[in-house]
Enzyme design. Sequence first.
Site, PDB file in Angstrom:
ATOM      1  CB  SER A  20      43.378  38.190  43.930  1.00 11.22           C
ATOM      2  OG  SER A  20      44.001  37.610  42.813  1.00 11.22           O
TER       3      SER A  20
ATOM      4  CG  ASP B  68      39.240  28.991  42.971  1.00  9.90           C
ATOM      5  OD1 ASP B  68      40.456  28.805  42.839  1.00  9.90           O
ATOM      6  OD2 ASP B  68      38.567  29.690  42.189  1.00  9.90           O
TER       7      ASP B  68
ATOM      8  CD  GLU C 164      45.386  34.115  43.041  1.00  8.87           C
ATOM      9  OE1 GLU C 164      44.799  35.104  42.587  1.00  8.87           O
ATOM     10  OE2 GLU C 164      45.601  33.102  42.356  1.00  8.87           O
TER      11      GLU C 164
ATOM     12  N   GLY D  75      41.606  39.296  35.381  1.00  7.59           N
ATOM     13  CA  GLY D  75      42.647  40.305  35.262  1.00  7.59           C
ATOM     14  C   GLY D  75      42.255  41.703  35.692  1.00  7.59           C
TER      15      GLY D  75
ATOM     16  CG  ASN E 285      40.949  41.798  42.524  1.00  6.12           C
ATOM     17  OD1 ASN E 285      39.826  42.243  42.331  1.00  6.12           O
ATOM     18  ND2 ASN E 285      41.459  40.819  41.802  1.00  6.12           N
ATOM     19  CB  ALA E 286      36.679  43.193  46.464  1.00  4.44           C
TER      20      ALA E 286
END
Length: 329
Positions: free
Chosen positions: A168, A32, A208, A109, A148-149
């Site tokens: 994401s 990432d 994402e 998850g 999803n933060a």
Amino acid sequence: MMRALTLLAAILPLAGAAAQPAPLAGDIAVHDPVVIRQGQTWYVFNTIGKYIGIRTSPDLKTWKDAGAVFAEIPAWATKAVPGTEGIWAPDISYVNGQYRLYYSISTFGSNRSAIGLATSPTLDPKAKDYRWTDRGMVVMSTPADDFNAIDPNFVVDAQGRHWLSLGSFWSGIKLLPLDPQTGKPAPGTEPYAIARRPAPAGGPAPVEAPFIVPHGGAYYLIVSYDYCCKGVNSTYYTVVGRAEKITGPYRGKDGSEMMQGGGTILLRADLQEKQRYRGPGHAGAFTDTDGTTTLVWHAYDRTANGAPVLRVARLRWDADGWPVAEPID
């Protein structure tokens, strides 16, 4: 999808590139990655170990480990996301005389997640004023939310307005207006939806790692599709869409809508007959003062047990105004 925290080293070729990128050397184990330059030094911030790792380079080719941003997970984060064991997916930018580092807190998850913010007046650890100060939570999601933060990316539009893209899986990628002074959501604002992967109810919707690059009066949304974090079995690839407004709609070169899983491929795995570098994704970009845009991402190397490493390229803009990743000089 969340980021594995202990992945190690490798890389991948570029779709549409004229030649293979030059080999990188040194400490290139990253996941990432995002990139920025201060003075003559390049910095890559990334997910590694339990905290945000830092790599530095004088030339984008030879890299060394420069430590980490945090020594421990901030107290607010362990309370907000019980069970979290690390800090993921950073974003770095220079805003109002300081460096802003957005980061992700989650568990694999789950969408009980949060994005935090830390600031420093400099990136140079040898400088007297070098110090990362945590500014706390920016935005949070819970199982009651449809997003999803994680995977933040800060961007300024042509009108000088500040924004944060994030997301994401779940219902996809969102765009939040920010207060320029605090770097946090402006009061009373709601997120825009800018990309998603339609799926049957309960099915996975893998999109994402958003990153928005302004260029030539337009906005280019880069996202990763499919699955990371599975070594050589990763199916990640990276697409881009263009919009006239930062809020969209974003479309691929063929007109396909990113709100319907469309876009144009920017990075993909190498040819099947080679089978070495897999799952290129989670791209980040930095546009320098001369207009040159540098792109970084990670991919998984079959010859290194599927470990992820840094890859670096330049973005060239074709005759139709679309980005093409090419080797650095």
